[in-house]
Scaffold this motif. Structure first.
Motif, PDB file in Angstrom:
ATOM      1  N   GLU A 105       5.002   1.979   9.859  1.00  0.00           N
ATOM      2  CA  GLU A 105       5.219   2.632   8.657  1.00  0.00           C
ATOM      3  C   GLU A 105       4.117   3.013   7.768  1.00  0.00           C
ATOM      4  OE1 GLU A 105       7.874  -0.430   6.857  1.00  0.00           O
ATOM      5  OE2 GLU A 105       5.784  -1.550   6.051  1.00  0.00           O
TER       6      GLU A 105
ATOM      7  N   CYS B  45      -1.819  -1.347  12.520  1.00  0.00           N
ATOM      8  CA  CYS B  45      -1.054  -1.136  11.583  1.00  0.00           C
ATOM      9  C   CYS B  45       0.173  -1.174  11.982  1.00  0.00           C
ATOM     10  CB  CYS B  45      -1.558  -0.271  10.663  1.00  0.00           C
ATOM     11  SG  CYS B  45      -1.063   1.353  11.081  1.00  0.00           S
TER      12      CYS B  45
ATOM     13  N   GLY C 220      -3.321   3.975  -5.781  1.00  0.00           N
ATOM     14  CA  GLY C 220      -4.294   4.792  -5.237  1.00  0.00           C
ATOM     15  C   GLY C 220      -5.557   3.521  -5.028  1.00  0.00           C
ATOM     16  N   VAL C 221      -5.136   2.450  -5.138  1.00  0.00           N
ATOM     17  CA  VAL C 221      -6.277   1.490  -4.767  1.00  0.00           C
ATOM     18  C   VAL C 221      -6.497   1.259  -3.523  1.00  0.00           C
ATOM     19  CG1 VAL C 221      -6.870  -1.112  -5.140  1.00  0.00           C
ATOM     20  CG2 VAL C 221      -6.003   0.185  -6.914  1.00  0.00           C
TER      21      VAL C 221
ATOM     22  N   LEU D 184      -6.812  -5.155   4.990  1.00  0.00           N
ATOM     23  CA  LEU D 184      -6.654  -4.259   3.869  1.00  0.00           C
ATOM     24  C   LEU D 184      -5.420  -4.871   3.204  1.00  0.00           C
ATOM     25  CD1 LEU D 184      -7.013  -1.857   2.010  1.00  0.00           C
ATOM     26  CD2 LEU D 184      -5.385  -0.678   3.523  1.00  0.00           C
ATOM     27  N   GLU D 185      -5.715  -4.961   1.730  1.00  0.00           N
ATOM     28  CA  GLU D 185      -4.510  -5.525   0.776  1.00  0.00           C
ATOM     29  C   GLU D 185      -4.752  -5.463  -0.449  1.00  0.00           C
ATOM     30  OE1 GLU D 185      -3.316  -9.548   2.114  1.00  0.00           O
ATOM     31  OE2 GLU D 185      -1.713  -9.497   0.603  1.00  0.00           O
ATOM     32  N   VAL D 186      -3.637  -4.970  -1.177  1.00  0.00           N
ATOM     33  CA  VAL D 186      -3.959  -4.787  -2.499  1.00  0.00           C
ATOM     34  C   VAL D 186      -2.677  -5.719  -3.079  1.00  0.00           C
ATOM     35  CG1 VAL D 186      -3.229  -3.249  -4.572  1.00  0.00           C
ATOM     36  CG2 VAL D 186      -4.496  -2.506  -2.385  1.00  0.00           C
TER      37      VAL D 186
ATOM     38  N   THR E  57      -6.039   3.502  -0.993  1.00  0.00           N
ATOM     39  CA  THR E  57      -6.237   4.653  -0.467  1.00  0.00           C
ATOM     40  C   THR E  57      -7.872   4.722  -0.859  1.00  0.00           C
ATOM     41  OG1 THR E  57      -4.346   5.897  -0.909  1.00  0.00           O
ATOM     42  CG2 THR E  57      -6.602   7.167  -0.662  1.00  0.00           C
TER      43      THR E  57
ATOM     44  N   HIS F 236      -0.323  -4.321  -8.214  1.00  0.00           N
ATOM     45  CA  HIS F 236      -1.420  -3.000  -8.418  1.00  0.00           C
ATOM     46  C   HIS F 236      -1.163  -1.998  -7.233  1.00  0.00           C
ATOM     47  CE1 HIS F 236      -3.452  -5.713 -11.053  1.00  0.00           C
ATOM     48  NE2 HIS F 236      -4.064  -4.821 -11.661  1.00  0.00           N
ATOM     49  N   ARG F 237      -0.190  -2.108  -6.592  1.00  0.00           N
ATOM     50  CA  ARG F 237       0.183  -1.063  -5.410  1.00  0.00           C
ATOM     51  C   ARG F 237       0.543   0.233  -6.007  1.00  0.00           C
ATOM     52  NH1 ARG F 237       2.724  -5.253  -0.938  1.00  0.00           N
ATOM     53  NH2 ARG F 237       0.841  -6.401  -1.135  1.00  0.00           N
ATOM     54  N   GLY F 238       0.601   1.332  -5.283  1.00  0.00           N
ATOM     55  CA  GLY F 238       1.119   2.580  -5.657  1.00  0.00           C
ATOM     56  C   GLY F 238       0.327   3.325  -6.503  1.00  0.00           C
TER      57      GLY F 238
ATOM     58  N   ARG G   8      -3.335  10.162   6.375  1.00  0.00           N
ATOM     59  CA  ARG G   8      -3.702  11.210   5.143  1.00  0.00           C
ATOM     60  C   ARG G   8      -5.131  10.871   4.943  1.00  0.00           C
ATOM     61  NH1 ARG G   8       1.512   9.895   2.781  1.00  0.00           N
ATOM     62  NH2 ARG G   8       0.633   7.974   1.674  1.00  0.00           N
TER      63      ARG G   8
ATOM     64  N   PHE H 299       0.278   6.706   5.968  1.00  0.00           N
ATOM     65  CA  PHE H 299      -0.915   6.463   4.866  1.00  0.00           C
ATOM     66  C   PHE H 299      -2.337   6.556   5.686  1.00  0.00           C
ATOM     67  CE2 PHE H 299      -3.457   2.768   3.551  1.00  0.00           C
ATOM     68  CZ  PHE H 299      -3.897   3.004   2.149  1.00  0.00           C
ATOM     69  N   TYR H 300      -2.555   6.054   6.878  1.00  0.00           N
ATOM     70  CA  TYR H 300      -3.844   6.377   7.468  1.00  0.00           C
ATOM     71  C   TYR H 300      -4.020   7.677   7.692  1.00  0.00           C
ATOM     72  CZ  TYR H 300      -4.198   1.171   7.081  1.00  0.00           C
ATOM     73  OH  TYR H 300      -4.717   0.130   6.677  1.00  0.00           O
TER      74      TYR H 300
ATOM     75  N   GLU I 142      -0.239 -11.853   2.057  1.00  0.00           N
ATOM     76  CA  GLU I 142       1.442 -11.837   1.681  1.00  0.00           C
ATOM     77  C   GLU I 142       2.098 -11.797   2.937  1.00  0.00           C
ATOM     78  OE1 GLU I 142       2.482  -8.138   0.097  1.00  0.00           O
ATOM     79  OE2 GLU I 142       4.245  -9.163  -0.751  1.00  0.00           O
TER      80      GLU I 142
HETATM   81  C1  COA Z   1      -1.139  -0.890   2.298  1.00  0.00           C
HETATM   82  C2  COA Z   1      -1.286  -1.181   0.969  1.00  0.00           C
HETATM   83  C3  COA Z   1      -2.797  -1.851   1.227  1.00  0.00           C
HETATM   84  C4  COA Z   1      -1.637  -0.144   0.228  1.00  0.00           C
HETATM   85  O1  COA Z   1      -2.321  -0.312  -1.125  1.00  0.00           O
HETATM   86  P1  COA Z   1      -1.750   0.922  -2.156  1.00  0.00           P
HETATM   87  O2  COA Z   1      -2.986   0.475  -3.412  1.00  0.00           O
HETATM   88  O3  COA Z   1      -0.258   0.764  -2.787  1.00  0.00           O
HETATM   89  O4  COA Z   1      -2.042   2.088  -1.774  1.00  0.00           O
HETATM   90  P2  COA Z   1      -2.116   3.613  -2.453  1.00  0.00           P
HETATM   91  O5  COA Z   1      -1.453   3.273  -3.834  1.00  0.00           O
HETATM   92  O6  COA Z   1      -3.368   3.981  -2.273  1.00  0.00           O
HETATM   93  O7  COA Z   1      -0.945   4.458  -1.450  1.00  0.00           O
HETATM   94  C5  COA Z   1       0.281   4.032  -1.645  1.00  0.00           C
HETATM   95  C6  COA Z   1       1.087   4.620  -0.468  1.00  0.00           C
HETATM   96  O8  COA Z   1       0.975   4.019   0.743  1.00  0.00           O
HETATM   97  C7  COA Z   1       1.916   3.998   1.474  1.00  0.00           C
HETATM   98  N1  COA Z   1       2.616   2.809   1.550  1.00  0.00           N
HETATM   99  C8  COA Z   1       1.892   1.535   1.319  1.00  0.00           C
HETATM  100  N2  COA Z   1       2.730   0.675   1.928  1.00  0.00           N
HETATM  101  C9  COA Z   1       3.620   1.302   2.654  1.00  0.00           C
HETATM  102  C10 COA Z   1       4.484   0.462   3.254  1.00  0.00           C
HETATM  103  N3  COA Z   1       4.998  -0.837   3.532  1.00  0.00           N
HETATM  104  N4  COA Z   1       5.383   1.551   4.138  1.00  0.00           N
HETATM  105  C11 COA Z   1       5.219   2.837   3.948  1.00  0.00           C
HETATM  106  N5  COA Z   1       4.319   3.259   3.392  1.00  0.00           N
HETATM  107  C12 COA Z   1       3.589   2.323   2.616  1.00  0.00           C
HETATM  108  C13 COA Z   1       2.930   4.980   0.664  1.00  0.00           C
HETATM  109  O9  COA Z   1       2.684   6.170   0.975  1.00  0.00           O
HETATM  110  C14 COA Z   1       2.451   4.852  -0.856  1.00  0.00           C
HETATM  111  O10 COA Z   1       2.865   5.735  -1.389  1.00  0.00           O
HETATM  112  P3  COA Z   1       3.863   5.544  -2.750  1.00  0.00           P
HETATM  113  O11 COA Z   1       3.066   4.561  -3.692  1.00  0.00           O
HETATM  114  O12 COA Z   1       4.000   6.973  -3.442  1.00  0.00           O
HETATM  115  O13 COA Z   1       5.087   5.012  -2.254  1.00  0.00           O
HETATM  116  C15 COA Z   1      -0.715  -2.271   0.281  1.00  0.00           C
HETATM  117  O14 COA Z   1       0.737  -1.889   0.186  1.00  0.00           O
HETATM  118  C16 COA Z   1      -0.667  -3.494   0.914  1.00  0.00           C
HETATM  119  O15 COA Z   1      -1.411  -4.328   0.493  1.00  0.00           O
HETATM  120  N6  COA Z   1       0.424  -3.994   1.641  1.00  0.00           N
HETATM  121  C17 COA Z   1       0.253  -5.365   2.231  1.00  0.00           C
HETATM  122  C18 COA Z   1      -0.613  -5.541   3.323  1.00  0.00           C
HETATM  123  C19 COA Z   1      -0.651  -4.334   4.279  1.00  0.00           C
HETATM  124  O16 COA Z   1       0.209  -3.967   4.665  1.00  0.00           O
HETATM  125  N7  COA Z   1      -2.191  -3.880   4.663  1.00  0.00           N
HETATM  126  C20 COA Z   1      -2.480  -3.094   5.675  1.00  0.00           C
HETATM  127  C21 COA Z   1      -2.614  -3.584   6.893  1.00  0.00           C
HETATM  128  S1  COA Z   1      -3.108  -2.542   8.109  1.00  0.00           S
END
Ligand code: COA
Length: 141
Positions: free
Chosen positions: A107, A104, A81-82, A71-73, A84, A77-79, A114, A111-112, A21
């Motif tokens: 922002e 990364c 815990g997937v 890493l991508e969700v 994490t 399905h975000r938010g 934690r 997340f990392y 994405e």
């Molecule tokens: C980053 C990503 C994998 C997190 O997946 P997820 O399943 O939503 O993660 P979790 O539910 O375990 O954790 C969510 C937390 O991650 C943090 N987070 C995720 N994306 C974030 C962003 N763009 N900015 C800030 N915090 C973010 C938040 O703290 C969020 O908490 P919230 O749901 O209370 O807002 C997902 O947002 C994604 O695929 N993003 C696009 C691709 C990407 O950025 N990948 C990482 C490459 S390093």
């Protein structure tokens, strides 16, 4: 219910469509399947209908160093815990390796953090002409 699998048996490129994405020239689903197959580790998050909703991969020598390129969700399905859970499972799989690195945006640092990672300075090259990118070689992707 989300389950996590480390094998790619029966996974087709169709199931991987839509990842990368926001990438300007995203690799195709076929390329993603190849990337996952060639990775030393890949973990898929799969919903109860078998749809791939998240993924993570790693490249490692199994001793000194590992790198987590993807890493991508899926947005749907975000938010929950997937992401994490995918990172936690990958760090677990790499627990014997000395250094595990990833790149990364700022922002995502909390997340990392934690998950026990620490921010470091890094250097990188991005080859805009790499053949894995959809627009390379004249393909419209
Ligand atoms: C980053 C990503 C994998 C997190 O997946 P997820 O399943 O939503 O993660 P979790 O539910 O375990 O954790 C969510 C937390 O991650 C943090 N987070 C995720 N994306 C974030 C962003 N763009 N900015 C800030 N915090 C973010 C938040 O703290 C969020 O908490 P919230 O749901 O209370 O807002 C997902 O947002 C994604 O695929 N993003 C696009 C691709 C990407 O950025 N990948 C990482 C490459 S390093």
């Amino acid at each position: 219910v989300i389950s996590y699998r480390t094998d790619l048996d029966g996974i087709t490129a169709d199931q991987l469509a839509g990842f990368f994405e926001g990438w300007p020239a995203p690799p195709t689903a076929d390329a993603l399947l190849t990337v996952l197959r060639r990775s030393s580790h890949a973990i898929l998050a799969v919903d109860d209908r078998g749809a791939v909703v998240g993924l993570i991969n790693a490249l490692t020598d199994g001793r000194l160093a590992a790198y987590i390129p993807l890493l991508e969700v899926r947005p749907s399905h975000r938010g929950r815990g997937v992401g994490t859970e995918l990172v936690r499972r990958m760090l677990d799989a790499l627990s014997e390796v000395y250094m595990t690195d990833l790149v990364c945006d700022n922002e995502l640092v909390p997340f990392y953090e934690r998950l026990g990672l620490v921010p470091l300075a890094g250097m990188a090259r991005r080859n805009r002409h790499a053949s894995v990118l959809a627009t390379a070689g004249g393909s419209t992707g």
